[in-house]
Design an enzyme around this catalytic site. Sequence first.
Site, PDB file in Angstrom:
ATOM      1  N   CYS A  87       0.496  -1.133   0.004  1.00  0.00           N
ATOM      2  CA  CYS A  87      -0.115   0.218  -0.034  1.00  0.00           C
ATOM      3  C   CYS A  87       0.698   1.101   0.090  1.00  0.00           C
ATOM      4  O   CYS A  87       0.103   2.426  -0.498  1.00  0.00           O
ATOM      5  CB  CYS A  87      -0.892   0.053   0.892  1.00  0.00           C
ATOM      6  SG  CYS A  87      -1.818  -1.919   1.251  1.00  0.00           S
ATOM      7  N   HIS A 376      -9.352   2.612  -2.087  1.00  0.00           N
ATOM      8  CA  HIS A 376      -7.709   2.138  -1.314  1.00  0.00           C
ATOM      9  C   HIS A 376      -7.686   1.288  -2.889  1.00  0.00           C
ATOM     10  O   HIS A 376      -7.366   0.069  -2.531  1.00  0.00           O
ATOM     11  CB  HIS A 376      -7.735   1.741  -0.216  1.00  0.00           C
ATOM     12  CG  HIS A 376      -6.149   1.365   0.021  1.00  0.00           C
ATOM     13  ND1 HIS A 376      -5.536   1.572  -0.095  1.00  0.00           N
ATOM     14  CD2 HIS A 376      -5.897  -0.216   0.945  1.00  0.00           C
ATOM     15  CE1 HIS A 376      -4.028   0.864  -0.146  1.00  0.00           C
ATOM     16  NE2 HIS A 376      -4.922  -0.278   0.510  1.00  0.00           N
ATOM     17  N   CYS A 407       0.179   2.531   5.896  1.00  0.00           N
ATOM     18  CA  CYS A 407       0.928   1.373   6.960  1.00  0.00           C
ATOM     19  C   CYS A 407       0.839   0.539   5.159  1.00  0.00           C
ATOM     20  O   CYS A 407      -0.321   0.909   4.555  1.00  0.00           O
ATOM     21  CB  CYS A 407      -0.522   0.857   7.821  1.00  0.00           C
ATOM     22  SG  CYS A 407      -1.846   0.688   6.639  1.00  0.00           S
TER      23      CYS A 407
END
Length: 421
Positions: A87, A376, A407
Amino acid sequence: MSRFAEPVFVAAGLRTPFGRGGGALAAYDAVSLSVPLVQAMAAQAEPDLLIWGTVIPNLGWSNIARETWLDAKLNPNVPAFSVVLACSTSMTATFAAAGMLGGGTDLTMVGGAEVMSRPPIALTADASKRLTDLFAQDPAAALAALQSLALHDYVLPTKGWANRITGRTMGDHMEDTAKAWRISREAQDDWALKSHQRSVAGWERGFFDDLAISLPELARDANPRADTSPERLAALKPVFDRDSGRGTLTAGNSSPITDGAAGCWVANEAGVARLPAGTPYARLIDYEVSAVDFHTEGLLMAPSYGIPRLLARHQLSFSDIALWEIHEAFAAQVLANVAAITDREWVRETAGVQSDLGDFDWDRVNPNGGSVAIGHPFGATGARDLSQAVKELWDMPSGSRAIVSICADGGQGTVALLERP
């Protein structure tokens, strides 16, 4: 004091609208979705270098950056390479670009894309070797063997991109962390509600208008819900821990499956001068890449190590940070990481930082919403977060600082310290 000998700047770029999984953008792949975005940014300024990334593997390409650039029919003399760090992919691209400025590289376009609607279906290593060996010996038999493949011969995305080592999803791991840090369902739903309300308000007042391009299929983010409410969020059932009666993560307080692409700029002073007048930008003062042992710590808790260390290195406290842009993989993840960095004993004993960081101001966090509402797409989130933070910081006084935190799977995380020039 900056990490860099010469000033390095991050400037707001562009992104596509973020689409719901299986929705308006599902016909794209990561390359084709990146192309119109890269073209739109290149129309602002031609970069000296492109760094781009995607997280979900695809055998159709090995260097998405170069494939995207060439498919966009842009100057073939501009080099391009790819990065991946789950990510944190496009934030890591930003750090890589910062270290490569100079020597004729003044302006770099960075970013990434993910079409989570279309994960590739692969063969297991054993099945692949069996077929490859057979093709070399008897192509006809190999073709026949293709038709007799069984379910166990395929690698299917049935576990939501689970961690390879543990075999558990991000949500499975986050349930453990939420329980360990006593993050309540009510607190998670409350943060999710704020994320939706703020992102909807941001679109309504035009905050995102110059950060997002319009696509034929989608003109604005599809995930933020103006009609959500505490009651609707409370009615949703847990999706990861469904059996213990103690599950708290739901579809409403977790980031959704999302398709999208996002980019931003990394430049020195000469590169900033090439961008359109009025482009928001901020100085990249420093960054931190951190990692934890996710067998003993939460899989998504690395930012709680990186943030205190980055602040302590610059003798800063929480009150010195005017803006926090924290990636919301899950509402519980934001709440747990902040719970950790505001626990003074934990900061001393675990993060190894002796400084008293002071009191944390929640009103400074994600003023235009975050990933729970916006979505996301793995490879795009870093650039989306950075562009959003830079624009938010641009409206603040000179010298104002921001922390951008992400994160990442594998027990890793990235944190950037920005300053308004």
